[in-house]
Design a protein around this motif. Structure first.
Motif, PDB file in Angstrom:
ATOM      1  N   SER A 187      48.580   7.502 -12.064  1.00  0.00           N
ATOM      2  CA  SER A 187      47.912   7.202 -10.800  1.00  0.00           C
ATOM      3  C   SER A 187      48.144   8.361  -9.838  1.00  0.00           C
ATOM      4  O   SER A 187      49.080   9.154 -10.009  1.00  0.00           O
ATOM      5  CB  SER A 187      48.433   5.899 -10.193  1.00  0.00           C
ATOM      6  N   SER A 188      47.270   8.471  -8.852  1.00  0.00           N
ATOM      7  CA  SER A 188      47.465   9.486  -7.824  1.00  0.00           C
ATOM      8  C   SER A 188      46.770   9.068  -6.548  1.00  0.00           C
ATOM      9  O   SER A 188      45.827   8.274  -6.557  1.00  0.00           O
ATOM     10  CB  SER A 188      46.954  10.853  -8.286  1.00  0.00           C
ATOM     11  N   GLU A 189      47.255   9.640  -5.463  1.00  0.00           N
ATOM     12  CA  GLU A 189      46.653   9.401  -4.165  1.00  0.00           C
ATOM     13  C   GLU A 189      45.493  10.369  -3.982  1.00  0.00           C
ATOM     14  O   GLU A 189      45.375  11.363  -4.690  1.00  0.00           O
ATOM     15  CB  GLU A 189      47.717   9.619  -3.082  1.00  0.00           C
ATOM     16  N   GLN A 190      44.619  10.053  -3.061  1.00  0.00           N
ATOM     17  CA  GLN A 190      43.525  10.951  -2.756  1.00  0.00           C
ATOM     18  C   GLN A 190      43.823  11.618  -1.430  1.00  0.00           C
ATOM     19  O   GLN A 190      44.028  10.955  -0.434  1.00  0.00           O
ATOM     20  CB  GLN A 190      42.208  10.193  -2.663  1.00  0.00           C
ATOM     21  N   ARG A 219      38.372  -2.076 -13.514  1.00  0.00           N
ATOM     22  CA  ARG A 219      39.286  -1.941 -12.379  1.00  0.00           C
ATOM     23  C   ARG A 219      38.809  -2.856 -11.259  1.00  0.00           C
ATOM     24  O   ARG A 219      38.181  -2.422 -10.308  1.00  0.00           O
ATOM     25  CB  ARG A 219      39.367  -0.496 -11.895  1.00  0.00           C
ATOM     26  N   SER A 220      39.138  -4.119 -11.414  1.00  0.00           N
ATOM     27  CA  SER A 220      38.747  -5.096 -10.402  1.00  0.00           C
ATOM     28  C   SER A 220      39.716  -5.100  -9.223  1.00  0.00           C
ATOM     29  O   SER A 220      39.338  -5.450  -8.094  1.00  0.00           O
ATOM     30  CB  SER A 220      38.656  -6.492 -11.014  1.00  0.00           C
ATOM     31  N   LYS A 221      40.962  -4.689  -9.475  1.00  0.00           N
ATOM     32  CA  LYS A 221      41.966  -4.591  -8.412  1.00  0.00           C
ATOM     33  C   LYS A 221      42.532  -3.180  -8.394  1.00  0.00           C
ATOM     34  O   LYS A 221      42.686  -2.563  -9.454  1.00  0.00           O
ATOM     35  CB  LYS A 221      43.106  -5.581  -8.640  1.00  0.00           C
ATOM     36  N   THR A 222      42.857  -2.684  -7.224  1.00  0.00           N
ATOM     37  CA  THR A 222      43.370  -1.319  -7.089  1.00  0.00           C
ATOM     38  C   THR A 222      44.580  -1.072  -7.961  1.00  0.00           C
ATOM     39  O   THR A 222      44.735   0.008  -8.536  1.00  0.00           O
ATOM     40  CB  THR A 222      43.733  -1.044  -5.616  1.00  0.00           C
ATOM     41  N   GLU A 223      45.454  -2.075  -8.093  1.00  0.00           N
ATOM     42  CA  GLU A 223      46.739  -1.842  -8.757  1.00  0.00           C
ATOM     43  C   GLU A 223      46.700  -1.924 -10.280  1.00  0.00           C
ATOM     44  O   GLU A 223      47.653  -1.545 -10.939  1.00  0.00           O
ATOM     45  CB  GLU A 223      47.788  -2.819  -8.224  1.00  0.00           C
ATOM     46  N   GLY A 262      40.016  14.605   0.013  1.00  0.00           N
ATOM     47  CA  GLY A 262      38.882  14.464  -0.870  1.00  0.00           C
ATOM     48  C   GLY A 262      39.167  14.683  -2.334  1.00  0.00           C
ATOM     49  O   GLY A 262      38.325  14.429  -3.184  1.00  0.00           O
ATOM     50  N   LEU A 263      40.360  15.143  -2.673  1.00  0.00           N
ATOM     51  CA  LEU A 263      40.712  15.376  -4.072  1.00  0.00           C
ATOM     52  C   LEU A 263      41.929  14.551  -4.440  1.00  0.00           C
ATOM     53  O   LEU A 263      42.804  14.339  -3.619  1.00  0.00           O
ATOM     54  CB  LEU A 263      41.039  16.854  -4.301  1.00  0.00           C
ATOM     55  N   GLN A 264      41.991  14.132  -5.697  1.00  0.00           N
ATOM     56  CA  GLN A 264      43.227  13.530  -6.154  1.00  0.00           C
ATOM     57  C   GLN A 264      44.167  14.656  -6.526  1.00  0.00           C
ATOM     58  O   GLN A 264      43.738  15.692  -6.995  1.00  0.00           O
ATOM     59  CB  GLN A 264      42.976  12.586  -7.336  1.00  0.00           C
ATOM     60  N   GLU A 265      45.422  14.456  -6.280  1.00  0.00           N
ATOM     61  CA  GLU A 265      46.372  15.537  -6.517  1.00  0.00           C
ATOM     62  C   GLU A 265      47.454  15.120  -7.509  1.00  0.00           C
ATOM     63  O   GLU A 265      47.151  14.780  -8.618  1.00  0.00           O
ATOM     64  CB  GLU A 265      46.901  16.046  -5.183  1.00  0.00           C
ATOM     65  N   THR A 266      48.679  15.154  -7.110  1.00  0.00           N
ATOM     66  CA  THR A 266      49.792  14.890  -8.027  1.00  0.00           C
ATOM     67  C   THR A 266      49.590  13.572  -8.758  1.00  0.00           C
ATOM     68  O   THR A 266      49.304  12.549  -8.137  1.00  0.00           O
ATOM     69  CB  THR A 266      51.098  14.811  -7.235  1.00  0.00           C
ATOM     70  N   GLN A 267      49.746  13.607 -10.076  1.00  0.00           N
ATOM     71  CA  GLN A 267      49.632  12.380 -10.859  1.00  0.00           C
ATOM     72  C   GLN A 267      51.027  11.890 -11.239  1.00  0.00           C
ATOM     73  O   GLN A 267      51.909  12.675 -11.593  1.00  0.00           O
ATOM     74  CB  GLN A 267      48.801  12.633 -12.115  1.00  0.00           C
ATOM     75  N   TYR A 268      51.198  10.581 -11.206  1.00  0.00           N
ATOM     76  CA  TYR A 268      52.442   9.927 -11.582  1.00  0.00           C
ATOM     77  C   TYR A 268      52.164   9.126 -12.849  1.00  0.00           C
ATOM     78  O   TYR A 268      51.271   8.281 -12.866  1.00  0.00           O
ATOM     79  CB  TYR A 268      52.929   9.015 -10.461  1.00  0.00           C
ATOM     80  N   HIS A 314      49.864  -0.991 -14.469  1.00  0.00           N
ATOM     81  CA  HIS A 314      50.020  -1.552 -13.131  1.00  0.00           C
ATOM     82  C   HIS A 314      50.788  -0.576 -12.260  1.00  0.00           C
ATOM     83  O   HIS A 314      51.818  -0.045 -12.672  1.00  0.00           O
ATOM     84  CB  HIS A 314      50.786  -2.879 -13.207  1.00  0.00           C
ATOM     85  N   GLN A 315      50.270  -0.323 -11.047  1.00  0.00           N
ATOM     86  CA  GLN A 315      50.980   0.559 -10.118  1.00  0.00           C
ATOM     87  C   GLN A 315      51.183  -0.160  -8.783  1.00  0.00           C
ATOM     88  O   GLN A 315      50.328  -0.941  -8.356  1.00  0.00           O
ATOM     89  CB  GLN A 315      50.238   1.894  -9.929  1.00  0.00           C
ATOM     90  N   THR A 316      52.316   0.154  -8.161  1.00  0.00           N
ATOM     91  CA  THR A 316      52.705  -0.553  -6.933  1.00  0.00           C
ATOM     92  C   THR A 316      52.482   0.286  -5.674  1.00  0.00           C
ATOM     93  O   THR A 316      52.844  -0.126  -4.579  1.00  0.00           O
ATOM     94  CB  THR A 316      54.182  -0.979  -6.997  1.00  0.00           C
ATOM     95  N   TRP A 317      51.912   1.486  -5.825  1.00  0.00           N
ATOM     96  CA  TRP A 317      51.774   2.380  -4.682  1.00  0.00           C
ATOM     97  C   TRP A 317      50.449   2.235  -3.939  1.00  0.00           C
ATOM     98  O   TRP A 317      50.233   2.903  -2.932  1.00  0.00           O
ATOM     99  CB  TRP A 317      51.884   3.833  -5.150  1.00  0.00           C
ATOM    100  N   SER A 318      49.505   1.467  -4.482  1.00  0.00           N
ATOM    101  CA  SER A 318      48.149   1.379  -3.913  1.00  0.00           C
ATOM    102  C   SER A 318      47.417   2.722  -3.978  1.00  0.00           C
ATOM    103  O   SER A 318      46.594   3.040  -3.098  1.00  0.00           O
ATOM    104  CB  SER A 318      48.176   0.876  -2.452  1.00  0.00           C
ATOM    105  N   HIS A 319      47.743   3.514  -4.995  1.00  0.00           N
ATOM    106  CA  HIS A 319      47.018   4.758  -5.188  1.00  0.00           C
ATOM    107  C   HIS A 319      45.571   4.465  -5.517  1.00  0.00           C
ATOM    108  O   HIS A 319      45.253   3.531  -6.257  1.00  0.00           O
ATOM    109  CB  HIS A 319      47.627   5.566  -6.350  1.00  0.00           C
ATOM    110  N   SER A 320      44.673   5.305  -4.984  1.00  0.00           N
ATOM    111  CA  SER A 320      43.251   5.058  -5.229  1.00  0.00           C
ATOM    112  C   SER A 320      42.844   5.445  -6.655  1.00  0.00           C
ATOM    113  O   SER A 320      42.015   4.792  -7.264  1.00  0.00           O
ATOM    114  CB  SER A 320      42.394   5.804  -4.201  1.00  0.00           C
TER     115      SER A 320
END
Lengths: 114, 115
Positions: B93-96, B68-72, B99-105, B24-30
């Protein structure tokens, strides 16, 4: 096949010296390369990202170089400290059929002794 | 700010049982990812997801199922656990960006033992 190679042997250095870790890759055309740190029992933590058109990136005592001709990245820690002891992973971006991901090298263990 | 969490942190199961690991992630990363880490193999990608309802296989996806029915949320299911699936599992998780995903948490990991 795609390969990411990091020094398999642990690197032992003395406090205050510069640690240099190597990441070589084959059959990749990465848009960027990343370095992560992993401590025992924990997940990796992002350190630095360098893009294909960048030669060098710095962050405090960390420096990363990226040579796309040699297909190599060097990761330097200057004035190393015992707290820098950890495993360091390099990662390259890959393109899947439904998005992007990262492939990681196996990591190099660094031990900094006082 | 909870960030990214995994549950359970430790799990012992038996061969043949179905096991689900939660992330579960709370950042709304795609983007979200599942990796396994084993001595001698490093971190290997199992599955990744670019957005809700978009998933793709990684290097070692056999025997695993994701949704993955929900983003989080990005649960990983071992349909019929085998001893070879004993490992440490990391979710990330990472943000996009551009067009690319970058840093992963990364999450703290789940240690799974299959007997």
């Amino acid at each position: 096949s795609q390969k990411i190679e990091q020094n398999s042997e642990a690197l032992n250095i003395q406090e205050g010296k510069t640690a240099t870790l190597t990441c070589n890759y084959t059959n990749y055309s990465p848009a960027y390369l990343q370095w992560y740190r992993q401590d025992p029992g924990r997940g990796p933590v992002f350190l630095l990202l360098i893009r294909e058109n960048e030669k060098e990136k710095r962050k405090e005592r960390l420096k990363v170089t990226f040579d796309t001709t040699l297909k190599q990245s060097l990761f330097h820690i200057t004035a190393s400290q015992p707290a820098d002891s950890a495993t360091y992973l390099c990662a390259l971006d890959i393109t899947g059929s439904r998005g992007y991901a990262l492939n990681f090298g196996k990591g190099t263990s660094l031990l900094v002794t006082p | 700010d909870a960030g990214i969490t995994q549950s359970p942190r430790y799990k012992i199961t038996e061969t043949g049982r179905q096991v689900t690991l939660m992330c579960h992630q709370t950042w709304s990363h795609s983007y979200m990812f599942w990796y396994r880490q084993d001595l001698g193999h490093g971190l290997r990608l199992i599955y990744y997801s670019a957005a809700a309802d978009i998933t793709d296989k990684g290097e070692v996806s056999d025997g695993y199922v994701v949704s993955r029915s929900k983003t989080e949320n990005f649960p990983l299911t071992l349909e019929s656990a085998t001893r070879s699936q004993t490992s440490v599992y990391f979710c990330a998780s990472s943000e996009q960006l551009a067009g690319l995903q970058e840093t992963q948490y990364f999450g703290p990991g789940t240690r799974l033992l299959v007997l």
